[in-house]
Design an enzyme around this catalytic site. Structure first.
Site, PDB file in Angstrom:
ATOM      1  N   THR B  41       8.573 -38.957 -11.430  1.00  0.00           N
ATOM      2  CA  THR B  41       9.261 -38.627 -12.680  1.00  0.00           C
ATOM      3  C   THR B  41       8.796 -37.310 -13.281  1.00  0.00           C
ATOM      4  O   THR B  41       9.537 -36.650 -13.992  1.00  0.00           O
ATOM      5  CB  THR B  41       9.053 -39.774 -13.694  1.00  0.00           C
ATOM      6  OG1 THR B  41       9.519 -40.980 -13.100  1.00  0.00           O
ATOM      7  CG2 THR B  41       9.778 -39.528 -14.998  1.00  0.00           C
ATOM      8  N   ALA B  46      15.004 -32.389 -12.570  1.00  0.00           N
ATOM      9  CA  ALA B  46      15.371 -32.641 -13.971  1.00  0.00           C
ATOM     10  C   ALA B  46      16.879 -32.600 -14.195  1.00  0.00           C
ATOM     11  O   ALA B  46      17.360 -32.073 -15.187  1.00  0.00           O
ATOM     12  CB  ALA B  46      14.648 -31.656 -14.900  1.00  0.00           C
ATOM     13  N   HIS B  49      22.671 -36.175 -12.301  1.00  0.00           N
ATOM     14  CA  HIS B  49      23.778 -35.860 -11.396  1.00  0.00           C
ATOM     15  C   HIS B  49      25.067 -36.543 -11.827  1.00  0.00           C
ATOM     16  O   HIS B  49      25.043 -37.637 -12.395  1.00  0.00           O
ATOM     17  CB  HIS B  49      23.433 -36.320  -9.967  1.00  0.00           C
ATOM     18  CG  HIS B  49      22.284 -35.556  -9.371  1.00  0.00           C
ATOM     19  ND1 HIS B  49      22.433 -34.310  -8.837  1.00  0.00           N
ATOM     20  CD2 HIS B  49      20.969 -35.866  -9.251  1.00  0.00           C
ATOM     21  CE1 HIS B  49      21.256 -33.880  -8.400  1.00  0.00           C
ATOM     22  NE2 HIS B  49      20.346 -34.810  -8.642  1.00  0.00           N
TER      23      HIS B  49
END
Lengths: 419, 480
Positions: B41, B46, B49
């Site tokens: 993470t 970042a 999608h």
């Protein structure tokens, strides 16, 4: 909105000297804005000596040198806002600043930019490897040791031979750490010769020229560095790897002027210096905004910062008290062969007084050599030096009588001296 | 006895905790790192999608598109930086045009809103800095950029506010299955829970193996990145992909929510979660690939290189499943890209699996589904002046590059999951993320951690235990 004759942004050596000079030249509404809690800038953590040899003709520590100027400032009526940071500067000289005392929008007839510089980081040089703790820029480590009172490591390698790194090699050694090596990618040091001698040679710390760090290893804390020799294109040469078991890497890989506010105001920049383009009196492309000290060009010696800042402070006073005197023909100045930049980049001969000082750095180490100032094919002035090095800023003074008439370009270059 | 134990607090574990904290359940989250969002993470592209990439009629396609929609709602409620800037997939040659047409068909089948095929001219009009050899592109307006660690932290904090017990620095060592529960043995004692969710990322197979042999293998894959100065943040306005290949979604160039430009990643096999180094070869590959999209890319403005490790499995799909042998065990494994995008939808799906397994989901009467966060830099002049008048610590700038104030750092230190390391403060506030990379502010952040949390200056770490910043006092002693 509160108005001033002059706002000086930054209360380090440049800002202090500029404000005092402006006051002495007759300005009475002068403000220094300093983001730290105290005046003095980076000098406060430079507890070694070697400051003031030119300006005060004696050897002082950084805090002592700053202290002299802070004492002088106390004799003036210059207003100081510490713990206050300028967030925005506009081209009409509006200054937005913030501090625990409040958020303010100020205006000034003139501005002196004196924000100093910051250190280049691992990101800038793209060193591969892990990302453990124990990697500091030399100045951050210096703050931890000299201001906070803590040691950042026990076995140290220094990458880059900038002056802060060299100073920290000695400082860490005196505090009981083992400094294993200083590693420099260039074939020559980027620091002052006196620091190479007094901080490395005197403590038997090896300097590896044409070498760099090619791998960083460690999870948690740094454990190991790989250092490789580099070729003429600064590419690592396979098979030359040396391994250092260490817990600390200090980076001393260059300084960058902190010109975020300068760019925000739309001031013309010089990509060679990463500072503003300035005239002979340190005025930028925006009338009434001046630049001096490490925000203009990265200096080696604070004494030269002070001298440059005095010039900027006096010029700001002239701008406010005697408006309209900044006109006349303009010469441009720039680097020629084996010179990396010049400051100033522009000269108004009418404003030049008896002559103009030009500061620059050479690109290579020389023996006996001449500095040539050319205007086209014609050599305008010639200066002899026995030794020059990229780590030591040069300056020449060109008498006004030698400056060409009318618009022209001056080029500063170096050549080996004829035998 | 806990109702549910969740292993791992990356974005998947955090989303799981957040989702289940809406119900009357006693929940514990076990995280081996000193902070949440510390694995995959914290180091990825970042990107949220749009969802045209997964094959139609797969769970991945469904969860991606749903997760994208949910991300917008959650970011709004929990004050997470998120911008739907849209994404382009470039066809860099005529030969790649069929590929973007295929992605377009998949996008339509997956229900991705607003996708369009753009001509060369339309593409260049949208992104003038792209290579002029581009032949066309797929435009997906619902794609977005997010602060991934704040996304996870916001969900984890909200879970904690709603009563979830989060245990950091707590590493699961073994698990014993009992008739009606699991006993999870950790370095900090045992936890007993009726239901168990594993969201262990790169360690998914290792955790599953504590109970039974998993039917998948984790094949960690490293991706290396450049992060460029904010001076380059406007070079592209949207997420710019190249056509995907067997190595992944290809090298992207994208703005970040912090105003930087992110460039990467490559894809190379990694040995494990700790194998997150950057390499000269990897960076050279990324640089060359990215310049195919944006030839004028100024990598000289790089401020940081980093690498993340993808928790890929040996299969193309997410491995989200309820164990046949232990029906109260839900495994969230193989969470590869688009895992960040799908996270809240994965958690919702997993909650349904738990319900099917018999977990009672009774909604709480007072669920707090709000999180406020002050970001000084994004306030107006009037708001800043009023804020400082109310709390002068918001006037003091600690991180000069990103304009992060003492007030914001203090707020983080007093938040539901107090950050204890320099990097945790960076993830919470942005301090140290700028062009000087903490050179100026890290000693001051260090001091604030010491002062606020009452810990010894020598114990402050860059990240987890073992990454201490200082080794002792100078001969004249420490001043903090």
């Amino acid at each position: 909105m509160k108005h001033y004759q002059l706002i000086v942004i930054g209360g380090g050596p440049a800002g202090l000297a500029a404000a005092i000079a402006a006051w002495n030249a007759g300005l009475r509404e002068v403000l220094i804005i300093e983001r730290d809690q105290v005046l003095g800038g980076i000098l406060n953590q430079c507890i070694h000596n070697g400051f003031g040899l030119t300006h005060f003709k004696e050897e002082l520590t950084g805090p002592e040198y700053a202290g002299r100027f802070i004492d002088q400032l106390a004799q003036t009526g210059v207003e100081v806002k510490c713990d206050t940071m300028v967030l925005q500067l506009t081209q009409d000289r509006q200054v937005i600043c913030t501090g625990p005392a409040g958020y303010e929008i100020l205006h000034a007839q003139s501005i002196v930019l004196a924000m100093g510089c910051r250190e280049r980081t691992r990101g800038a040089i793209q060193t591969p490897g892990d990302r453990p703790a124990g990697i500091y820029t030399a100045g951050t480590a210096q703050r931890y040791l000299n201001i906070e009172g803590y040691m950042v490591g026990k076995r140290v390698v220094i990458l880059g031979s900038g002056d802060i790194g060299l100073i920290m090699a000695r400082r860490m050694t005196l505090e009981g750490a083992k400094v294993l090596a200083c590693v420099e990618v260039m074939p020559h040091s980027s620091g002052l010769t006196r620091n190479i001698v007094q901080c490395l040679h005197d403590y038997d710390i090896p300097l590896y020229l044409s070498h760099t760090v090619t791998d960083i290893r460690g999870h948690g804390r740094l454990e190991q560095l790989v250092v490789s020799e580099v070729d003429a294109n600064r590419k690592p040469i396979p098979g030359t790897e040396m391994i250092f078991d260490c817990d600390t890497l200090l980076l001393s890989v260059g300084l960058l002027p902190e010109n975020e506010l300068t760019r925000m105001a739309g001031i013309e920049m010089d990509p060679r210096t990463n500072g503003a383009v300035v005239f002979e009196n340190n005025e930028t492309s925006i009338p009434g905004i001046f630049s001096c000290g490490n925000v203009l060009q990265v200096h080696d010696l604070v004494d030269f910062v002070s001298a440059e800042a005095i010039r900027a402070g006096e010029a700001a006073a002239t701008y406010v008290l005697h408006p309209g005197e900044g006109s006349g023909e303009v010469l441009t100045v720039g680097p020629g062969l084996d010179v990396s930049y010049t400051v100033p980049q522009r000269i108004r001969p009418a404003q030049a007084g008896a002559g103009v000082e030009i500061f620059f750095r050479v690109r290579r180490v020389t023996g006996s050599a001449v500095i040539l100032v050319r205007c086209g094919e014609q050599v305008v002035a010639k200066f002899r030096r026995e030794h020059m090095a990229p780590g030591e800023m040069e300056h020449i003074r060109v008498p006004k009588a030698l400056l060409p008439q009318g618009p022209a370009h001056l080029e500063v270059s170096i050549e080996e001296a004829a035998q | 006895m806990k109702d549910v134990a969740i292993i791992g607090c990356g974005v998947i574990g955090a989303a799981m905790a957040y989702t289940l904290s809406k119900y009357q359940l006693d929940i514990t989250v076990l995280e081996k790192h000193s902070d949440v969002a510390s694995g995959t993470t914290k180091a990825n592209s970042a990107i949220i999608h749009a969802g045209y990439d997964p094959q139609p009629n797969t769970l991945m396609a469904k969860l991606n598109v749903e997760g994208n929609l949910m991300a917008g709602e959650i970011a709004e409620k929990l004050s997470v930086p998120f911008r739907r800037v849209g994404s382009l997939v470039l066809a860099l040659s005529e030969a790649e045009l069929p590929h973007i047409q295929e992605l377009y068909r998949r996008g339509l089948a997956n229900g991705v809103p607003g996708i369009t095929l753009l001509s060369r001219e339309e593409t260049l009009k949208k992104e003038p800095n792209l290579t002029d050899t581009v032949c066309g592109s797929l435009w997906a307006p619902s794609a977005g950029i997010i602060d991934p660690w704040e996304y996870a932290t916001a969900m984890a904090e909200t879970a904690v506010v709603n009563g979830v017990d989060l245990r950091l620095n707590t590493k699961v060592e073994s698990i014993t299955a009992q008739a009606d529960s699991f006993v999870i043995h950790t370095n900090r004692g045992d936890v007993q829970a009726r239901y168990l969710v594993s969201a262990a990322g790169v360690d998914a197979a290792a955790v599953r193996s504590m109970l039974e042999t998993p039917s998948y293998q984790i094949m960690p894959s490293r991706g290396e990145y450049y992060l460029l100065d904010r001076s380059e943040g406007q070079v592209v306005g949207s997420v710019v992909f190249q056509c995907p290949n067997e190595l992944g979604k290809g090298v992207l160039v994208s703005p970040t929510v912090h105003g930087n430009l992110i460039v990467g990643p490559n894809a190379v096999p990694a040995e494990g979660a700790e194998d997150n180094k950057v390499t000269a070869d990897g960076l050279a590959f990324v640089a060359a690939a990215a310049k195919r999209s944006v030839p004028g890319l100024n990598l000289g403005a790089n401020i940081r290189n980093f690498a993340g490790v993808r928790a890929n499995s040996d299969q193309d799909a997410f491995r989200i499943e309820r164990s046949e042998r232990y029906p109260h065990l839900v495994d969230l494994a193989g969470i590869k890209s688009p895992g960040l995008s799908a996270a809240p939808a994965i958690a919702f799906y997993a909650a349904k699996l738990l319900l099917e397994a018999g977990l009672e989901l009774v909604a709480k009467e007072h669920f707090v589904d709000r999180r406020e966060k002050i970001r000084f830099a994004s306030l107006s002049d009037e708001e800043r002046a009023a804020l400082i008048a109310r709390d002068p610590t918001y006037g003091r700038v600690i991180c000069r590059c990103q304009t992060i104030t003492e007030g914001e750092i203090l707020a983080a230190l007093r938040s539901p999951i107090p950050p204890r390391s320099i990097n945790a403060i960076k993830r919470r506030t942005g301090a140290g993320m700028g062009r000087c990379q903490g050179g100026f502010c890290s000693p001051r952040v260090h001091e604030l951690i010491v002062r606020e949390l009452g810990i010894d200056p020598l114990d402050v770490c860059l990240e987890d235990e073992g990454s201490e910043l200082l080794v002792g006092e100078t001969k004249t002693g420490g001043a903090l």
